[in-house]
Design a protein around this motif. Structure first.
Motif, PDB file in Angstrom:
ATOM      1  N   GLY A  78       0.771  -1.233   0.000  1.00  0.00           N
ATOM      2  CA  GLY A  78       0.000   0.000   0.000  1.00  0.00           C
ATOM      3  C   GLY A  78       0.804   1.286   0.000  1.00  0.00           C
ATOM      4  O   GLY A  78       0.238   2.364  -0.078  1.00  0.00           O
ATOM      5  N   LYS A  79       2.132   1.201   0.094  1.00  0.00           N
ATOM      6  CA  LYS A  79       2.978   2.400   0.102  1.00  0.00           C
ATOM      7  C   LYS A  79       3.637   2.576  -1.259  1.00  0.00           C
ATOM      8  O   LYS A  79       4.190   1.638  -1.820  1.00  0.00           O
ATOM      9  N   GLU A  80       3.598   3.800  -1.780  1.00  0.00           N
ATOM     10  CA  GLU A  80       4.223   4.087  -3.071  1.00  0.00           C
ATOM     11  C   GLU A  80       5.692   4.452  -2.884  1.00  0.00           C
ATOM     12  O   GLU A  80       6.018   5.358  -2.113  1.00  0.00           O
ATOM     13  N   GLU A  81       6.554   3.736  -3.597  1.00  0.00           N
ATOM     14  CA  GLU A  81       7.993   3.991  -3.571  1.00  0.00           C
ATOM     15  C   GLU A  81       8.432   4.400  -4.967  1.00  0.00           C
ATOM     16  O   GLU A  81       8.342   3.596  -5.901  1.00  0.00           O
ATOM     17  N   PRO A  82       8.882   5.643  -5.158  1.00  0.00           N
ATOM     18  CA  PRO A  82       9.299   6.087  -6.487  1.00  0.00           C
ATOM     19  C   PRO A  82      10.579   5.383  -6.932  1.00  0.00           C
ATOM     20  O   PRO A  82      11.470   5.114  -6.117  1.00  0.00           O
ATOM     21  N   VAL A  83      10.646   5.079  -8.228  1.00  0.00           N
ATOM     22  CA  VAL A  83      11.824   4.450  -8.821  1.00  0.00           C
ATOM     23  C   VAL A  83      12.160   5.134 -10.134  1.00  0.00           C
ATOM     24  O   VAL A  83      11.301   5.764 -10.760  1.00  0.00           O
ATOM     25  N   ALA A  84      13.412   5.006 -10.537  1.00  0.00           N
ATOM     26  CA  ALA A  84      13.878   5.541 -11.820  1.00  0.00           C
ATOM     27  C   ALA A  84      15.063   4.692 -12.254  1.00  0.00           C
ATOM     28  O   ALA A  84      15.518   3.813 -11.510  1.00  0.00           O
ATOM     29  N   SER A  85      15.571   4.960 -13.437  1.00  0.00           N
ATOM     30  CA  SER A  85      16.714   4.217 -13.960  1.00  0.00           C
ATOM     31  C   SER A  85      17.798   4.114 -12.898  1.00  0.00           C
ATOM     32  O   SER A  85      18.188   5.105 -12.293  1.00  0.00           O
ATOM     33  N   GLY A  86      18.246   2.902 -12.641  1.00  0.00           N
ATOM     34  CA  GLY A  86      19.266   2.654 -11.630  1.00  0.00           C
ATOM     35  C   GLY A  86      18.713   2.205 -10.294  1.00  0.00           C
ATOM     36  O   GLY A  86      19.458   1.732  -9.439  1.00  0.00           O
ATOM     37  N   SER A  87      17.410   2.318 -10.076  1.00  0.00           N
ATOM     38  CA  SER A  87      16.821   1.858  -8.813  1.00  0.00           C
ATOM     39  C   SER A  87      16.863   0.336  -8.737  1.00  0.00           C
ATOM     40  O   SER A  87      16.706  -0.363  -9.740  1.00  0.00           O
ATOM     41  N   ILE A  88      17.058  -0.165  -7.508  1.00  0.00           N
ATOM     42  CA  ILE A  88      17.032  -1.605  -7.235  1.00  0.00           C
ATOM     43  C   ILE A  88      16.070  -1.805  -6.069  1.00  0.00           C
ATOM     44  O   ILE A  88      16.190  -1.139  -5.041  1.00  0.00           O
ATOM     45  N   VAL A  89      15.116  -2.711  -6.228  1.00  0.00           N
ATOM     46  CA  VAL A  89      14.087  -2.927  -5.219  1.00  0.00           C
ATOM     47  C   VAL A  89      14.022  -4.413  -4.880  1.00  0.00           C
ATOM     48  O   VAL A  89      13.888  -5.245  -5.776  1.00  0.00           O
ATOM     49  N   ARG A  90      14.135  -4.766  -3.571  1.00  0.00           N
ATOM     50  CA  ARG A  90      13.936  -6.148  -3.121  1.00  0.00           C
ATOM     51  C   ARG A  90      12.574  -6.232  -2.459  1.00  0.00           C
ATOM     52  O   ARG A  90      12.200  -5.367  -1.661  1.00  0.00           O
ATOM     53  N   VAL A  91      11.818  -7.293  -2.776  1.00  0.00           N
ATOM     54  CA  VAL A  91      10.483  -7.470  -2.220  1.00  0.00           C
ATOM     55  C   VAL A  91      10.372  -8.883  -1.642  1.00  0.00           C
ATOM     56  O   VAL A  91      10.558  -9.869  -2.370  1.00  0.00           O
ATOM     57  N   ALA A  92      10.091  -8.982  -0.337  1.00  0.00           N
ATOM     58  CA  ALA A  92       9.911 -10.276   0.321  1.00  0.00           C
ATOM     59  C   ALA A  92       8.645 -10.956  -0.210  1.00  0.00           C
ATOM     60  O   ALA A  92       7.724 -10.289  -0.694  1.00  0.00           O
ATOM     61  N   PRO A  93       8.587 -12.281  -0.114  1.00  0.00           N
ATOM     62  CA  PRO A  93       7.452 -13.007  -0.699  1.00  0.00           C
ATOM     63  C   PRO A  93       6.081 -12.505  -0.267  1.00  0.00           C
ATOM     64  O   PRO A  93       5.174 -12.363  -1.089  1.00  0.00           O
ATOM     65  N   GLU A  94       5.896 -12.210   1.027  1.00  0.00           N
ATOM     66  CA  GLU A  94       4.568 -11.897   1.553  1.00  0.00           C
ATOM     67  C   GLU A  94       4.103 -10.479   1.267  1.00  0.00           C
ATOM     68  O   GLU A  94       2.942 -10.137   1.511  1.00  0.00           O
ATOM     69  N   VAL A  95       4.973  -9.626   0.717  1.00  0.00           N
ATOM     70  CA  VAL A  95       4.621  -8.231   0.460  1.00  0.00           C
ATOM     71  C   VAL A  95       3.756  -8.124  -0.804  1.00  0.00           C
ATOM     72  O   VAL A  95       4.127  -8.607  -1.869  1.00  0.00           O
ATOM     73  N   SER A  96       2.606  -7.469  -0.672  1.00  0.00           N
ATOM     74  CA  SER A  96       1.749  -7.196  -1.819  1.00  0.00           C
ATOM     75  C   SER A  96       2.434  -6.166  -2.708  1.00  0.00           C
ATOM     76  O   SER A  96       2.984  -5.185  -2.213  1.00  0.00           O
ATOM     77  N   ARG A  97       2.397  -6.383  -4.026  1.00  0.00           N
ATOM     78  CA  ARG A  97       3.136  -5.498  -4.922  1.00  0.00           C
ATOM     79  C   ARG A  97       2.399  -5.223  -6.216  1.00  0.00           C
ATOM     80  O   ARG A  97       1.598  -6.024  -6.684  1.00  0.00           O
ATOM     81  N   ASN A  98       2.725  -4.053  -6.773  1.00  0.00           N
ATOM     82  CA  ASN A  98       2.273  -3.636  -8.090  1.00  0.00           C
ATOM     83  C   ASN A  98       3.258  -2.579  -8.569  1.00  0.00           C
ATOM     84  O   ASN A  98       3.981  -1.994  -7.771  1.00  0.00           O
ATOM     85  N   THR A  99       3.268  -2.338  -9.859  1.00  0.00           N
ATOM     86  CA  THR A  99       4.200  -1.386 -10.460  1.00  0.00           C
ATOM     87  C   THR A  99       3.451  -0.530 -11.461  1.00  0.00           C
ATOM     88  O   THR A  99       2.603  -1.028 -12.200  1.00  0.00           O
ATOM     89  N   LYS A 100       3.796   0.770 -11.494  1.00  0.00           N
ATOM     90  CA  LYS A 100       3.163   1.696 -12.436  1.00  0.00           C
ATOM     91  C   LYS A 100       4.222   2.595 -13.053  1.00  0.00           C
ATOM     92  O   LYS A 100       5.129   3.063 -12.374  1.00  0.00           O
ATOM     93  N   CYS A 101       4.087   2.859 -14.346  1.00  0.00           N
ATOM     94  CA  CYS A 101       4.954   3.808 -15.040  1.00  0.00           C
ATOM     95  C   CYS A 101       4.368   5.202 -14.872  1.00  0.00           C
ATOM     96  O   CYS A 101       3.222   5.446 -15.244  1.00  0.00           O
ATOM     97  N   THR A 102       5.160   6.120 -14.312  1.00  0.00           N
ATOM     98  CA  THR A 102       4.679   7.482 -14.087  1.00  0.00           C
ATOM     99  C   THR A 102       5.356   8.499 -14.997  1.00  0.00           C
ATOM    100  O   THR A 102       5.021   9.677 -14.953  1.00  0.00           O
ATOM    101  N   GLY A 103       6.294   8.067 -15.805  1.00  0.00           N
ATOM    102  CA  GLY A 103       7.033   8.986 -16.658  1.00  0.00           C
ATOM    103  C   GLY A 103       6.461   9.082 -18.065  1.00  0.00           C
ATOM    104  O   GLY A 103       5.411   8.502 -18.382  1.00  0.00           O
ATOM    105  N   ASP A 104       7.183   9.821 -18.914  1.00  0.00           N
ATOM    106  CA  ASP A 104       6.770  10.028 -20.302  1.00  0.00           C
ATOM    107  C   ASP A 104       7.331   8.978 -21.255  1.00  0.00           C
ATOM    108  O   ASP A 104       6.999   8.985 -22.439  1.00  0.00           O
ATOM    109  N   VAL A 105       8.205   8.123 -20.750  1.00  0.00           N
ATOM    110  CA  VAL A 105       8.782   7.033 -21.551  1.00  0.00           C
ATOM    111  C   VAL A 105       8.513   5.726 -20.813  1.00  0.00           C
ATOM    112  O   VAL A 105       8.227   5.727 -19.616  1.00  0.00           O
ATOM    113  N   PRO A 106       8.594   4.595 -21.499  1.00  0.00           N
ATOM    114  CA  PRO A 106       8.313   3.319 -20.833  1.00  0.00           C
ATOM    115  C   PRO A 106       9.232   3.060 -19.636  1.00  0.00           C
ATOM    116  O   PRO A 106      10.395   3.453 -19.627  1.00  0.00           O
TER     117      PRO A 106
END
Length: 131
Positions: A78-106
């Motif tokens: 439920g918490k939004e974490e911003p990411v950009a080129s070079g970001s690295i994100v680890r997600v434990a199995p039980e964490v609910s997740r989704n991803t959204k593109c917020t920029g002007d390029v893919p």
């Protein structure tokens, strides 16, 4: 659109391509291409404004995402974490997740998936220097 292709496969190794990552679109699962047995790795893109069409979590596998290009947010428990080129994100199995593109390029990323707690040897602890 990308086309994953197995280039060479022997008993000991496989070589494949998903094409030029600058024009890669969609999702490609490396297990389906190379027949991996220890990890899953996938290449993915989200168009500007697009998001993964579902939230999910895993039973056993943690994921590591490496953002190659674009900007977005990971929605983690439920918490939004911003990411950009070079970001690295680890997600434990039980964490609910989704991803959204917020920029002007893919948003372009690699997702690596492995069984949580299974990493016993890595880098030089597992490597054997041959003379």
């Amino acid at each position: 659109m990308n086309k994953a292709e197995l280039v060479k496969s022997t008993e000991g190794y496989s070589v494949a391509t998903v094409g030029n990552l600058d024009s890669f679109e969609g999702k490609a699962f490396v297990k389906d291409i190379l027949g991996t047995t220890s990890i899953e790795l996938s290449f993915g893109t989200l168009a500007p404004g697009a998001c993964v069409p579902f939230f999910h979590h895993h039973k056993q596998n943690e994921e590591v995402y490496v953002v190659l290009g674009g900007e977005g947010v990971f929605i983690l428990d439920g918490k939004e974490e911003p990411v950009a080129s070079g970001s690295i994100v680890r997600v434990a199995p039980e964490v609910s997740r989704n991803t959204k593109c917020t920029g002007d390029v893919p948003l372009v990323y690699i997702c690596i998936q492995g069984k949580a707690g299974s990493l016993e040897q890595y880098t030089m602890a597992d490597g054997v220097v041959e003379e």
